[in-house]
Design a protein around this motif. Structure first.
Motif, PDB file in Angstrom:
ATOM      1  N   LEU A  74       0.870  -1.141   0.046  1.00 14.64           N
ATOM      2  CA  LEU A  74       0.047  -0.060   0.108  1.00 14.64           C
ATOM      3  C   LEU A  74       0.909   1.037  -0.034  1.00 14.64           C
ATOM      4  N   VAL A  75       0.671   2.237  -0.807  1.00 12.57           N
ATOM      5  CA  VAL A  75       1.418   3.311  -1.090  1.00 12.57           C
ATOM      6  C   VAL A  75       0.611   4.503  -0.435  1.00 12.57           C
ATOM      7  N   ASP A  76       1.009   4.800   0.643  1.00 13.24           N
ATOM      8  CA  ASP A  76       0.130   6.143   1.418  1.00 13.24           C
ATOM      9  C   ASP A  76      -1.155   5.454   1.948  1.00 13.24           C
ATOM     10  N   THR A  77      -1.680   6.063   3.072  1.00 14.72           N
ATOM     11  CA  THR A  77      -2.720   5.550   3.826  1.00 14.72           C
ATOM     12  C   THR A  77      -3.969   6.711   3.866  1.00 14.72           C
ATOM     13  N   GLY A  78      -4.055   7.669   3.213  1.00 15.91           N
ATOM     14  CA  GLY A  78      -5.032   8.654   3.314  1.00 15.91           C
ATOM     15  C   GLY A  78      -5.284   9.344   4.515  1.00 15.91           C
ATOM     16  N   ILE A  79      -6.459   9.895   4.680  1.00 16.74           N
ATOM     17  CA  ILE A  79      -6.751  10.673   5.893  1.00 16.74           C
ATOM     18  C   ILE A  79      -7.340   9.939   7.040  1.00 16.74           C
ATOM     19  N   GLY A  80      -8.155   8.819   6.825  1.00 19.97           N
ATOM     20  CA  GLY A  80      -8.559   7.968   8.127  1.00 19.97           C
ATOM     21  C   GLY A  80      -9.912   8.494   8.452  1.00 19.97           C
ATOM     22  N   ASN A  81     -10.570   7.339   9.286  1.00 19.48           N
ATOM     23  CA  ASN A  81     -11.559   7.739   9.797  1.00 19.48           C
ATOM     24  C   ASN A  81     -11.800   8.106  11.387  1.00 19.48           C
ATOM     25  N   GLY A  82     -12.556   9.067  11.629  1.00 18.86           N
ATOM     26  CA  GLY A  82     -12.838   9.453  13.037  1.00 18.86           C
ATOM     27  C   GLY A  82     -11.484  10.266  13.627  1.00 18.86           C
ATOM     28  N   LYS A  83     -10.849  10.731  12.989  1.00 16.57           N
ATOM     29  CA  LYS A  83      -9.611  11.531  13.531  1.00 16.57           C
ATOM     30  C   LYS A  83      -9.937  13.274  13.484  1.00 16.57           C
ATOM     31  N   THR A  84      -9.487  13.714  14.523  1.00 13.96           N
ATOM     32  CA  THR A  84      -9.592  15.205  14.735  1.00 13.96           C
ATOM     33  C   THR A  84      -8.715  15.851  13.806  1.00 13.96           C
ATOM     34  N   ARG A  85      -9.028  16.546  13.052  1.00 14.46           N
ATOM     35  CA  ARG A  85      -8.221  17.415  11.966  1.00 14.46           C
ATOM     36  C   ARG A  85      -8.556  18.661  11.798  1.00 14.46           C
ATOM     37  N   ALA A  86      -7.674  19.590  11.650  1.00 15.03           N
ATOM     38  CA  ALA A  86      -7.879  21.197  11.770  1.00 15.03           C
ATOM     39  C   ALA A  86      -8.730  21.427  10.218  1.00 15.03           C
ATOM     40  N   ASN A  87      -8.164  20.868   9.167  1.00 17.75           N
ATOM     41  CA  ASN A  87      -8.973  20.956   7.861  1.00 17.75           C
ATOM     42  C   ASN A  87     -10.439  20.387   7.847  1.00 17.75           C
ATOM     43  N   PRO A  88     -11.396  21.195   7.838  1.00 20.04           N
ATOM     44  CA  PRO A  88     -12.711  20.558   7.949  1.00 20.04           C
ATOM     45  C   PRO A  88     -13.165  19.359   7.067  1.00 20.04           C
ATOM     46  N   ALA A  89     -12.417  19.564   5.789  1.00 21.67           N
ATOM     47  CA  ALA A  89     -12.787  18.334   5.091  1.00 21.67           C
ATOM     48  C   ALA A  89     -12.197  17.040   5.454  1.00 21.67           C
ATOM     49  N   TRP A  90     -11.317  17.240   6.370  1.00 21.23           N
ATOM     50  CA  TRP A  90     -10.686  15.838   6.614  1.00 21.23           C
ATOM     51  C   TRP A  90     -10.938  15.345   7.956  1.00 21.23           C
ATOM     52  N   ASN A  91     -11.883  16.213   8.721  1.00 18.76           N
ATOM     53  CA  ASN A  91     -12.179  15.984  10.097  1.00 18.76           C
ATOM     54  C   ASN A  91     -13.307  14.977  10.422  1.00 18.76           C
ATOM     55  N   ASP A  92     -12.806  14.195  11.382  1.00 18.67           N
ATOM     56  CA  ASP A  92     -13.890  13.005  12.018  1.00 18.67           C
ATOM     57  C   ASP A  92     -14.709  12.360  10.543  1.00 18.67           C
ATOM     58  N   LEU A  93     -13.938  11.721   9.513  1.00 25.13           N
ATOM     59  CA  LEU A  93     -14.293  11.138   8.402  1.00 25.13           C
ATOM     60  C   LEU A  93     -15.238   9.874   8.775  1.00 25.13           C
ATOM     61  N   ASP A  94     -15.910   9.482   7.910  1.00 22.54           N
ATOM     62  CA  ASP A  94     -16.769   7.948   7.982  1.00 22.54           C
ATOM     63  C   ASP A  94     -16.822   7.776   6.446  1.00 22.54           C
ATOM     64  N   THR A  95     -15.856   7.145   5.896  1.00 26.71           N
ATOM     65  CA  THR A  95     -15.803   6.601   4.554  1.00 26.71           C
ATOM     66  C   THR A  95     -15.558   5.028   4.806  1.00 26.71           C
ATOM     67  N   ALA A  96     -15.986   4.368   3.707  1.00 30.64           N
ATOM     68  CA  ALA A  96     -15.760   3.063   3.350  1.00 30.64           C
ATOM     69  C   ALA A  96     -14.393   2.622   2.708  1.00 30.64           C
ATOM     70  N   TYR A  97     -13.287   3.448   3.001  1.00 28.79           N
ATOM     71  CA  TYR A  97     -12.109   3.047   2.677  1.00 28.79           C
ATOM     72  C   TYR A  97     -11.614   1.571   2.649  1.00 28.79           C
ATOM     73  N   LEU A  98     -11.850   1.178   3.935  1.00 31.85           N
ATOM     74  CA  LEU A  98     -11.056  -0.265   4.125  1.00 31.85           C
ATOM     75  C   LEU A  98     -11.978  -1.282   3.527  1.00 31.85           C
ATOM     76  N   GLU A  99     -13.544  -0.965   3.230  1.00 29.13           N
ATOM     77  CA  GLU A  99     -14.270  -1.978   2.522  1.00 29.13           C
ATOM     78  C   GLU A  99     -13.623  -1.781   0.911  1.00 29.13           C
ATOM     79  N   ARG A 100     -13.548  -0.694   0.508  1.00 29.67           N
ATOM     80  CA  ARG A 100     -12.943  -0.642  -0.833  1.00 29.67           C
ATOM     81  C   ARG A 100     -11.552  -1.338  -1.068  1.00 29.67           C
ATOM     82  N   LEU A 101     -10.811  -1.112   0.261  1.00 28.26           N
ATOM     83  CA  LEU A 101      -9.632  -1.829  -0.221  1.00 28.26           C
ATOM     84  C   LEU A 101      -9.586  -3.259  -0.057  1.00 28.26           C
ATOM     85  N   ALA A 102     -10.563  -3.807   0.846  1.00 27.66           N
ATOM     86  CA  ALA A 102     -10.756  -5.390   0.742  1.00 27.66           C
ATOM     87  C   ALA A 102     -11.454  -5.851  -0.400  1.00 27.66           C
TER      88      ALA A 102
END
Length: 292
Positions: free
Chosen positions: A70-98
């Protein structure tokens, strides 16, 4: 999901999120709508008709030499981030990876092109008591020693960056899964067909990833190129480049090496079609999209 075949190496694009239109003016302030309009090949894939840049966060999953990388791992879910577009995400990234055939437990190597929040977020997942656990427990997480050394020496680090390192990098180190590689000027081979290439500027230890199989090759950019408009004008810099002069030098060198060759360029933030061939175009370059 897009897929490319580089000889015997399979490359899958794993989507996380599309970035909002406001990202472009913030990230690449020199790429104004007037500048973008001067390069008609950017529209409609890479820029909207109104001139705003299309950008995304995705990662690349590789099948190479019998390994899953895997090259890079993106933003991640449920993480506190200063950028509103990245804050506390809830995506299906791991499901897409699987779904692409890369279950979390099957990953052998995670390569981090640099240690920014949108490239390390899925390194970890929530654990008990507010802790963070490695998402890919059987992988070796690899980044350049120069990148790690830089962040360990920063004085008066802003709180948001410290939080990112604490929730997405330090837990990997604590579990003994972080490998630091001295990346040589001409590149360092990590695996058969996979070479880490230094691309300093955006960060001091940033790397690109070169793939080679038989007569076929590709380069995954990391953030030495954020958007194809930087092919048209390599002097356009990101607002978060730590050393803009070095960033331009790295970007120009890479594009000059790839120009008019058959090496595929895979952009770490390029929207679909994401990959293309670099061609000279006046004083700059252009990206000719490749089929997937």
């Amino acid at each position: 999901m897009s897929h490319w075949q580089i000889g015997d190496i399979a490359v899958h694009r794993i989507d996380e999120i599309d970035l909002p239109p406001a990202t472009g003016p913030w990230l690449l302030p020199g790429a104004t709508p007037e500048v973008v309009a001067g390069f008609d090949w950017l529209t409609p894939s890479f820029a909207a008709p109104d001139g705003h840049l299309r950008l995304s966060v995705h990662t690349f999953a590789l099948e190479i030499a019998g390994l899953r990388v895997l090259v890079d791992t993106g933003i991640g879910n449920g993480k506190t981030r200063a950028n509103p577009a990245w804050n506390d995400l809830d995506t299906a990234y791991l499901e897409r990876l699987a779904a692409a055939g890369f279950a979390s437990e099957s990953i052998d190597h995670v390569i981090l092109t640099h240690l920014h929040a949108d490239h390390v977020g899925w390194n970890t997942r929530p654990g008990p008591g507010g802790s963070w656990l490695p998402t890919f427990p059987n992988a070796r997480y690899v980044t350049s020693a120069a990148e790690d050394a830089h962040w360990s020496q920063v004085q008066d680090m802003e709180e948001s960056r410290r939080l990112m390192l604490d929730d997405s990098v330090e837990p990997v180190r604590a579990h003994g899964l972080l490998d630091l590689v001295d990346v040589e000027e001409g590149g360092t081979r990590l695996l058969p067909g996979l070479t880490l290439v230094p691309m300093p500027g955006h960060t001091p230890g940033q790397i690109a990833v070169r793939l080679d199989s038989g007569a076929h090759s590709a380069v995954i950019t990391g953030d030495c190129v954020h958007h194809p408009v930087q092919l048209a004008d390599p002097a356009l810099c990101s607002c978060v480049d730590i050393d803009p002069v070095a960033a331009v030098r790295s970007r120009t060198r890479l594009l000059d090496e790839l120009a008019d060759t058959d090496t595929l360029l895979l952009g770490s933030h390029f929207p679909p079609p994401t990959a293309g061939l670099v061609r000279r175009d006046g004083d700059g370059f252009r990206l000719v999209p490749a089929r997937h």
